[in-house]
Design a protein around this motif. Sequence first.
Motif, PDB file in Angstrom:
ATOM      1  N   SER A 129       0.828  -1.205   0.000  1.00 48.14           N
ATOM      2  CA  SER A 129       0.000   0.000   0.000  1.00 48.14           C
ATOM      3  C   SER A 129       0.864   1.257   0.000  1.00 48.14           C
ATOM      4  O   SER A 129       2.082   1.213   0.258  1.00 48.14           O
ATOM      5  N   ALA A 130       0.204   2.391  -0.275  1.00 44.36           N
ATOM      6  CA  ALA A 130       0.879   3.680  -0.211  1.00 44.36           C
ATOM      7  C   ALA A 130       1.276   4.039   1.210  1.00 44.36           C
ATOM      8  O   ALA A 130       2.159   4.881   1.422  1.00 44.36           O
ATOM      9  N   GLY A 131       0.653   3.433   2.209  1.00 39.52           N
ATOM     10  CA  GLY A 131       1.001   3.654   3.606  1.00 39.52           C
ATOM     11  C   GLY A 131       2.069   2.721   4.118  1.00 39.52           C
ATOM     12  O   GLY A 131       2.284   2.622   5.338  1.00 39.52           O
ATOM     13  N   ASN A 132       2.761   2.018   3.205  1.00 39.81           N
ATOM     14  CA  ASN A 132       3.867   1.119   3.542  1.00 39.81           C
ATOM     15  C   ASN A 132       3.399  -0.087   4.352  1.00 39.81           C
ATOM     16  O   ASN A 132       4.118  -0.574   5.231  1.00 39.81           O
ATOM     17  N   LEU A 152      -1.498  -8.134   7.693  1.00 33.13           N
ATOM     18  CA  LEU A 152      -0.869  -6.858   7.348  1.00 33.13           C
ATOM     19  C   LEU A 152       0.490  -6.787   8.036  1.00 33.13           C
ATOM     20  O   LEU A 152       0.593  -7.001   9.257  1.00 33.13           O
ATOM     21  N   TRP A 153       1.515  -6.490   7.261  1.00 39.46           N
ATOM     22  CA  TRP A 153       2.871  -6.340   7.798  1.00 39.46           C
ATOM     23  C   TRP A 153       3.342  -4.925   7.545  1.00 39.46           C
ATOM     24  O   TRP A 153       3.316  -4.441   6.417  1.00 39.46           O
ATOM     25  N   SER A 154       3.756  -4.232   8.612  1.00 39.06           N
ATOM     26  CA  SER A 154       4.232  -2.862   8.502  1.00 39.06           C
ATOM     27  C   SER A 154       5.711  -2.859   8.162  1.00 39.06           C
ATOM     28  O   SER A 154       6.530  -3.430   8.901  1.00 39.06           O
ATOM     29  N   ALA A 155       6.062  -2.215   7.049  1.00 40.64           N
ATOM     30  CA  ALA A 155       7.462  -2.117   6.662  1.00 40.64           C
ATOM     31  C   ALA A 155       8.234  -1.154   7.544  1.00 40.64           C
ATOM     32  O   ALA A 155       9.471  -1.172   7.545  1.00 40.64           O
ATOM     33  N   CYS A 156       7.533  -0.323   8.309  1.00 41.49           N
ATOM     34  CA  CYS A 156       8.193   0.643   9.196  1.00 41.49           C
ATOM     35  C   CYS A 156       8.513   0.028  10.548  1.00 41.49           C
ATOM     36  O   CYS A 156       9.601   0.254  11.106  1.00 41.49           O
ATOM     37  N   THR A 157       7.575  -0.725  11.096  1.00 43.19           N
ATOM     38  CA  THR A 157       7.741  -1.274  12.440  1.00 43.19           C
ATOM     39  C   THR A 157       7.894  -2.787  12.462  1.00 43.19           C
ATOM     40  O   THR A 157       8.161  -3.351  13.528  1.00 43.19           O
ATOM     41  N   SER A 158       7.709  -3.447  11.307  1.00 36.89           N
ATOM     42  CA  SER A 158       7.745  -4.916  11.207  1.00 36.89           C
ATOM     43  C   SER A 158       6.666  -5.584  12.055  1.00 36.89           C
ATOM     44  O   SER A 158       6.780  -6.777  12.388  1.00 36.89           O
ATOM     45  N   GLN A 159       5.622  -4.845  12.380  1.00 35.28           N
ATOM     46  CA  GLN A 159       4.525  -5.408  13.170  1.00 35.28           C
ATOM     47  C   GLN A 159       3.552  -6.133  12.251  1.00 35.28           C
ATOM     48  O   GLN A 159       3.221  -5.654  11.166  1.00 35.28           O
ATOM     49  N   VAL A 160       3.065  -7.285  12.710  1.00 32.71           N
ATOM     50  CA  VAL A 160       2.131  -8.105  11.937  1.00 32.71           C
ATOM     51  C   VAL A 160       0.785  -8.124  12.644  1.00 32.71           C
ATOM     52  O   VAL A 160       0.714  -8.382  13.856  1.00 32.71           O
ATOM     53  N   TYR A 170       4.041 -14.020  -7.035  1.00 27.69           N
ATOM     54  CA  TYR A 170       3.504 -12.778  -6.479  1.00 27.69           C
ATOM     55  C   TYR A 170       4.585 -11.701  -6.475  1.00 27.69           C
ATOM     56  O   TYR A 170       5.759 -11.968  -6.206  1.00 27.69           O
ATOM     57  N   LEU A 171       4.142 -10.481  -6.757  1.00 36.83           N
ATOM     58  CA  LEU A 171       5.066  -9.355  -6.876  1.00 36.83           C
ATOM     59  C   LEU A 171       4.356  -8.068  -6.482  1.00 36.83           C
ATOM     60  O   LEU A 171       3.188  -7.856  -6.828  1.00 36.83           O
ATOM     61  N   ALA A 172       5.053  -7.215  -5.727  1.00 35.12           N
ATOM     62  CA  ALA A 172       4.536  -5.890  -5.374  1.00 35.12           C
ATOM     63  C   ALA A 172       5.710  -4.935  -5.235  1.00 35.12           C
ATOM     64  O   ALA A 172       6.821  -5.350  -4.860  1.00 35.12           O
ATOM     65  N   VAL A 173       5.466  -3.655  -5.521  1.00 32.08           N
ATOM     66  CA  VAL A 173       6.497  -2.617  -5.484  1.00 32.08           C
ATOM     67  C   VAL A 173       6.248  -1.725  -4.277  1.00 32.08           C
ATOM     68  O   VAL A 173       5.106  -1.398  -3.950  1.00 32.08           O
ATOM     69  N   SER A 174       7.318  -1.314  -3.613  1.00 24.35           N
ATOM     70  CA  SER A 174       7.219  -0.457  -2.437  1.00 24.35           C
ATOM     71  C   SER A 174       6.714   0.927  -2.823  1.00 24.35           C
ATOM     72  O   SER A 174       6.808   1.339  -3.984  1.00 24.35           O
ATOM     73  N   PRO A 175       6.200   1.701  -1.867  1.00 20.15           N
ATOM     74  CA  PRO A 175       5.672   3.038  -2.202  1.00 20.15           C
ATOM     75  C   PRO A 175       6.729   3.980  -2.771  1.00 20.15           C
ATOM     76  O   PRO A 175       6.403   4.836  -3.599  1.00 20.15           O
ATOM     77  N   ASP A 176       7.972   3.853  -2.322  1.00 15.54           N
ATOM     78  CA  ASP A 176       9.015   4.735  -2.852  1.00 15.54           C
ATOM     79  C   ASP A 176       9.552   4.267  -4.189  1.00 15.54           C
ATOM     80  O   ASP A 176      10.380   4.948  -4.807  1.00 15.54           O
ATOM     81  N   GLY A 177       9.103   3.109  -4.675  1.00 13.12           N
ATOM     82  CA  GLY A 177       9.500   2.616  -5.984  1.00 13.12           C
ATOM     83  C   GLY A 177      10.896   2.044  -6.053  1.00 13.12           C
ATOM     84  O   GLY A 177      11.405   1.797  -7.148  1.00 13.12           O
TER      85      GLY A 177
END
Length: 474
Positions: A178-181, A193-201, A429-436
């Motif tokens: 997502s755009a919210g990382n 849901l996994w947060s790329a900022c905090t690594s919280q699941v 499966y493939l996804a791109v990070s918000p910062d590209g």
Amino acid sequence: MDQEYERRLLRQINHQNLPTEARLSKCVSATCSPVSIKSGDRFIPTRAGSNWSINFHYANVSSQTFVLYAVAYAALLRNELLGAGIETVPDTLTDDRRHAVLTQDSHSLFRYTVHTKRVPFDSDNEVSPYSLSPLSNKSHKLLRSPRKPARKISKIPFKVLDAPELQDDFYLNLVDWSAGNLLSVGLGACVYLWSACTSQVTRLCDLSVDGDSVTSVCWNERGSLVAVGTHKGYVQIWDATGGRKLTSLEGHSARVGALAWNGEQLSSGSRDRVILQRDVRTPPSAERRLQGHRQEVCGLKWSPDHQHLASGGNDNKLLVWNSSSLLPVQQYSDHLAAVKAIAWSPHQHGLLVSGGGTADRCLRFWNTLTGQALQSTDTGSQVCNLAWSKHANELVSTHGYSQNQILVWKYPSLTQVAKLTGHSYRVLYLAVSPDGEAIVTGAGDETLRFWNVFSKTRCTKESKSVLNLFTRIR
């Protein structure tokens, strides 16, 4: 001394002491052997053409760096010998015409006229007249030109996450960023849901209470809502912040394997061969039914200008729809297998790329403005997913049978920038990070791997003509 060696040495000395006429008569006689006379007992190879000092210096230099040095050296020689006037070294890693510097100004190859015209001295541009360097002004500029460092893509993922129950099914889409990382992953009957900022699941939903399972996930553009497609044909809309279900949409009679947002509109593709478009702000009865595929719809992507929807199906068809018609405006039938991998270019308006399954294995590029096929390349394995870089004219493709690899391509030259391996199953499966900059890949080996593949440097080459329809999106 060895007697055999002494005998051969004496024969050689006697042969050299013979008069010229005697040697000629001996050679033309009937008893003369056609075998050439040996001049010694050892073979000493000639090494006159080997420059050991240079070769030893470049022994540990990479091939890309060696090419860069070779191009710079060739440009320097062309300046000094032919007066080419080259001031900058072309970027050999990004310029598609890598050897253009070696072929330009070929018309002056046999021109020996020396230009003696003097120009006024400029301290910023001209070499000092008191300089002891034998090089010309252009060569000095060439040597002072900045060198762009070669971009290195790590072959090792910077993070690996376990993803138990991640299904090995080509027709599903179970990972999105997502755009919210936040990374959403469908594992069995649950969405995490996994947060790329905090690594919280956190667990967003569990469909096992209804006897259902997750078949697709997709974030909206703002990153606040996530759509979940199920095996029974439902499409659920969830609020990721509050962790609550907003609505459940019906209409499909089979599993929903593809989802795509377009503003507040959500498109869903199913095994029932139907694409439904619905506005989440209106009652569920207001929907558009797009029927054009003869088998399961497994790929959906909206164009960056929100005007066209591309759909791929198990019938080997790639269809393009506009926002108003119920029939496809374009249809491409060149693929020989299922079309799941679809991606619109964010750099060139109307540029669409698609990838075929195991029997096809090709990447095909289309100009949807004119309906023409541009080019194609055989990747050697099943194409599972595609994504463009947000900053450069590059794209990444993930593959299944039989290589299970990740490839980074440069467009339009279609040269491979990197080849990444690590998954033991198909990279579905493939996804791109918000910062590209980073991507995440998932496979049936129940792992998620994060890679740094794209650079944040924006491409500076743009089309200057305002009459060119196939230009960059502003």
